[in-house]
Design a protein around this motif. Structure first.
Motif, mmCIF file in Angstrom:
data_model
loop_
_atom_site.group_PDB
_atom_site.id
_atom_site.type_symbol
_atom_site.label_atom_id
_atom_site.label_comp_id
_atom_site.label_asym_id
_atom_site.label_seq_id
_atom_site.Cartn_x
_atom_site.Cartn_y
_atom_site.Cartn_z
ATOM 1 N N GLY A 82 2.191 -21.283 -40.744
ATOM 2 C CA GLY A 82 3.177 -21.283 -39.675
ATOM 3 C C GLY A 82 2.562 -20.889 -38.345
ATOM 4 N N GLU A 83 3.414 -20.578 -37.382
ATOM 5 C CA GLU A 83 2.977 -20.223 -36.047
ATOM 6 C C GLU A 83 2.604 -18.738 -35.974
ATOM 7 N N ALA A 84 1.634 -18.424 -35.143
ATOM 8 C CA ALA A 84 1.198 -17.043 -34.976
ATOM 9 C C ALA A 84 0.752 -16.862 -33.530
ATOM 10 N N ALA A 85 0.460 -15.614 -33.160
ATOM 11 C CA ALA A 85 -0.039 -15.314 -31.821
ATOM 12 C C ALA A 85 -1.086 -14.226 -31.920
ATOM 13 N N VAL A 86 -2.047 -14.275 -31.022
ATOM 14 C CA VAL A 86 -3.089 -13.253 -30.955
ATOM 15 C C VAL A 86 -3.341 -12.963 -29.484
ATOM 16 N N ARG A 87 -3.706 -11.720 -29.183
ATOM 17 C CA ARG A 87 -3.980 -11.334 -27.805
ATOM 18 C C ARG A 87 -5.477 -11.146 -27.593
ATOM 19 N N GLY A 88 -5.921 -11.494 -26.396
ATOM 20 C CA GLY A 88 -7.297 -11.232 -25.998
ATOM 21 C C GLY A 88 -7.335 -10.811 -24.547
ATOM 22 N N ASP A 89 -8.269 -9.949 -24.208
ATOM 23 C CA ASP A 89 -8.450 -9.635 -22.793
ATOM 24 C C ASP A 89 -8.901 -10.876 -22.033
ATOM 25 N N PHE A 90 -9.693 -11.723 -22.725
ATOM 26 C CA PHE A 90 -10.137 -12.992 -22.159
ATOM 27 C C PHE A 90 -10.036 -14.067 -23.246
ATOM 28 N N MET B 110 -16.238 -4.949 -37.816
ATOM 29 C CA MET B 110 -15.602 -4.884 -36.515
ATOM 30 C C MET B 110 -14.120 -4.624 -36.701
ATOM 31 N N THR B 111 -13.580 -3.684 -35.968
ATOM 32 C CA THR B 111 -12.168 -3.363 -36.072
ATOM 33 C C THR B 111 -11.400 -3.996 -34.928
ATOM 34 N N THR B 112 -10.143 -4.332 -35.182
ATOM 35 C CA THR B 112 -9.267 -4.870 -34.146
ATOM 36 C C THR B 112 -8.059 -3.962 -34.025
ATOM 37 N N THR B 113 -7.275 -4.195 -33.001
ATOM 38 C CA THR B 113 -6.099 -3.370 -32.765
ATOM 39 C C THR B 113 -4.859 -4.224 -32.723
ATOM 40 N N GLU B 114 -3.718 -3.585 -32.880
ATOM 41 C CA GLU B 114 -2.435 -4.245 -32.686
ATOM 42 C C GLU B 114 -2.033 -4.109 -31.222
ATOM 43 N N HIS B 115 -1.520 -5.169 -30.642
ATOM 44 C CA HIS B 115 -1.104 -5.136 -29.255
ATOM 45 C C HIS B 115 0.393 -4.904 -29.171
ATOM 46 N N PRO B 116 0.862 -4.180 -28.148
ATOM 47 C CA PRO B 116 2.299 -3.918 -28.030
ATOM 48 C C PRO B 116 3.156 -5.172 -27.985
ATOM 49 N N LEU B 117 2.581 -6.301 -27.495
ATOM 50 C CA LEU B 117 3.354 -7.537 -27.462
ATOM 51 C C LEU B 117 3.396 -8.217 -28.823
ATOM 52 N N GLY C 211 0.965 -8.996 -32.652
ATOM 53 C CA GLY C 211 -0.239 -9.714 -33.027
ATOM 54 C C GLY C 211 -1.482 -8.880 -32.826
ATOM 55 N N GLU C 212 -2.586 -9.370 -33.389
ATOM 56 C CA GLU C 212 -3.863 -8.680 -33.253
ATOM 57 C C GLU C 212 -4.383 -8.783 -31.823
ATOM 58 N N HIS C 213 -5.247 -7.846 -31.481
ATOM 59 C CA HIS C 213 -5.841 -7.842 -30.155
ATOM 60 C C HIS C 213 -7.359 -7.806 -30.289
ATOM 61 N N PHE C 214 -8.020 -8.721 -29.573
ATOM 62 C CA PHE C 214 -9.475 -8.778 -29.504
ATOM 63 C C PHE C 214 -9.889 -8.713 -28.040
ATOM 64 N N ASP C 215 -11.112 -8.269 -27.811
ATOM 65 C CA ASP C 215 -11.614 -8.268 -26.444
ATOM 66 C C ASP C 215 -11.693 -9.692 -25.898
ATOM 67 N N VAL C 216 -12.259 -10.612 -26.703
ATOM 68 C CA VAL C 216 -12.382 -12.011 -26.302
ATOM 69 C C VAL C 216 -11.961 -12.900 -27.466
ATOM 70 N N VAL C 217 -11.143 -13.895 -27.171
ATOM 71 C CA VAL C 217 -10.785 -14.936 -28.129
ATOM 72 C C VAL C 217 -11.466 -16.226 -27.694
ATOM 73 N N ILE C 218 -12.097 -16.901 -28.631
ATOM 74 C CA ILE C 218 -12.771 -18.170 -28.366
ATOM 75 C C ILE C 218 -12.079 -19.266 -29.151
ATOM 76 N N ALA C 219 -11.701 -20.336 -28.495
ATOM 77 C CA ALA C 219 -11.133 -21.497 -29.168
ATOM 78 C C ALA C 219 -12.249 -22.490 -29.447
ATOM 79 N N GLY C 220 -12.508 -22.750 -30.731
ATOM 80 C CA GLY C 220 -13.529 -23.721 -31.100
ATOM 81 C C GLY C 220 -14.744 -23.098 -31.733
#
Length: 515
Positions: A166-174, A1-8, A10-19
């Motif tokens: 350290g701290e990081a950020a990731v983007r998701g559509d949801f 599965m490939t991911t993309t870089e978001h303009p803001l 960090g990586e970008h995924f369609d959905v991010v799940i916590a847990g």
């Protein structure tokens, strides 16, 4: 599965799940069936988990069967001889399970059930099986990644994550919070979590008990003047008291567990070789809503309750089966208006009823002669088929019927049980047709069926259209949701207009085939 870089950033995924507990992993697998790029963030390490035995009930087993997983899960139970033997002994007794410790469920009802037995697995093995499933389908799993905050906008959600580096950020559509009762996602999006405070505390551990002065402890479950003492078939010990200590935040200790055993059983003991100890309460809470924009909740992040009847894992897994295809449809752009919101409207009342019945079970488990008399009366009521059936449907989630919609067909909203089918490709079973996790248009095998099938061709990109004949289908055409519930049913003759309306209502507008 490939991911993309978001303009803001960090990586970008369609959905991010916590847990990465059972609910988050099951949801990730459901999303991947639809090609949705999915990242699962887990603050713990692989293999970490709670000291729990989970009983998988009828509706959950039916759902697993529809994904081709039931046989593998059944084999996993055999890796746990104590649990497998306990399950067989319970089956031999004629009971399927208990309500408030009364092991009478299923003894007196001849109601046919597709999966009449439960499966018992440890939390560790259930998580292991679902991890393998999510990983094989291409979900990205990251451990040691703790969600600490979020910001959402019109385009998606930025998830803040703490890692060893350290701290990081990731983007998701949801973003979906499957991160437990103390959910950072729920807090971060400001969803209330109302409910009731603890009235009891249960302590659980695993160790060796030495009984003093010729005393004796029960072999399995016992209600005493001080509470409940339980020996679990996998070697765990659990003890429940209705005296809640002020400090519920500090780690449980072996000494605390031993003292509780002595108070509840009235027997002097020495507890040694304790490898783990923890506590839990009967606090019962439910999120006021399951969705806030692009953020959703599932599992314990949406509802917590006392584990009476083993309903918690089943409730959460069924959240995942309900949400997965709807969220994928929303992301893919074919979801009709209101489909994603139907996750909350369908699942919120189900969880509310679970909180209600677990509170009732706690009341029936209290010590004291008055409750003892009530238990005796309740046991006699459970001898009645109608009462037993009603309680079984509550515990095993087999009585659920979702909103049948404006047409109100007698079958709409019910769960379609497995049945043999005859198709152009030969004999098959309903469960096999639902393995891909797509909506299924079934039937249309009689006179006029060809015209109706042609009318459905505009939805073939997202709906599996299978002409089939079967005894007991109950209608000329059925639109089966990926989670096994019936979205729509049509009696003969099925008109093109009715079929198009049903497909549009559940699967969005048609897409004419390309020339």
């Amino acid at each position: 599965m490939t991911t993309t870089e978001h303009p803001l950033g960090g990586e970008h995924f369609d959905v991010v799940i916590a847990g990465a507990g059972p609910v988050g992993l099951a949801l990730a697998a459901e999303l991947r069936l639809h090609g949705v790029t999915t990242l699962v963030l887990e603050k713990g390490r692989p293999g970490e988990g709670e000291l729990r035995t989970l009983s998988l009930h009828s509706r959950t087993l039916e759902s697993l069967d529809r994904r081709g997983l039931l046989a593998e899960f059944a084999r996993a139970q055999e890796r746990l001889p104590g649990l497998a033997d306990f399950r067989r002994d319970l089956d031999d007794s004629g009971a399927r399970g208990h309500f408030a410790g009364l092991f009478l469920l299923g003894r007196h009802t001849a109601e046919p059930v597709e999966q009449p037995h439960n499966l018992m697995l440890t939390h560790e093995i259930l998580t292991e099986l679902l991890t393998e499933r999510a990983d094989a389908l291409g979900a990205v799993l990251r451990y040691g990644h703790e969600v600490t905050g979020l910001e959402q906008d019109a385009e998606g959600v930025t998830v803040r994550v703490r890692t060893a580096g350290g701290e990081a950020a990731v983007r998701g559509d949801f973003l979906v919070g499957c991160d437990g009762g103390r959910s950072a996602v729920r807090r971060g999006v400001g969803i209330d979590f109302p409910g009731t405070d603890p009235s009891l505390v249960s302590r659980m551990g695993r160790g060796t008990i030495e009984v003093h002065d010729g005393g004796e402890l029960p072999a399995t479950w016992q209600r005493t003047d001080g509470g409940w003492f339980m020996r679990m078939p996998d070697g765990r010990i659990a003890v429940t008291e209705w005296d809640v200590p002020e400090d519920l935040e500090s780690p449980a200790t072996a000494a605390e567990l031993a003292a509780s055993i002595e108070r509840v059983t009235g027997t002097r003991i020495t507890l040694t070789d304790v490898d783990i100890a923890h506590r839990f309460t009967d606090s019962a809470r439910q999120a006021s809503r399951y969705r806030a924009g692009r953020v959703l909740l599932a599992g314990d992040a949406a509802h917590i309750h006392f584990p009476a009847g083993g309903q918690g894992a089943n409730l959460g897994l069924q959240d995942a089966f309900n949400l997965g295809w709807k969220l994928a449809a929303e992301y893919r752009g074919w979801a009709p208006a209101g489909l994603l919101d139907s996750y909350e409207s369908e699942r919120h009342p189900v969880a509310a009823r679970v909180l209600e019945n677990t509170r009732a079970q706690v009341a029936l488990m209290r010590p004291g002669p008055q409750v003892g008399a009530l238990r005796a009366l309740f046991a006699r009521l459970m001898e009645m088929d109608e009462v037993n059936k009603y309680l079984s449907e509550i515990i095993y989630a087999t009585g659920i019927r979702y909103d049948p919609g404006p047409d109100g067909h007698r079958l709409a909203g019910t769960f379609l049980h497995d049945l043999p089918l005859t198709t152009a490709d030969g004999p098959t079973r309903l469960v096999e047709l639902l393995r891909p996790g797509r909506p299924l248009l079934l039937g249309l095998d009689g006179p006029g069926g060809g015209d109706a099938r042609a009318a459905a061709a505009g939805w073939a990109d997202r709906v599996d259209i299978v002409p089939a004949a079967a005894e007991g289908l109950g209608a000329a055409a059925l639109l089966v949701r990926p989670d096994g519930y019936l979205a729509w049913a049509g009696d003969a003759p099925v008109t093109e207009g009715a079929l198009r309306a049903a497909l549009t209502a559940w699967c969005g507008p048609e897409r004419p085939a390309a020339d």
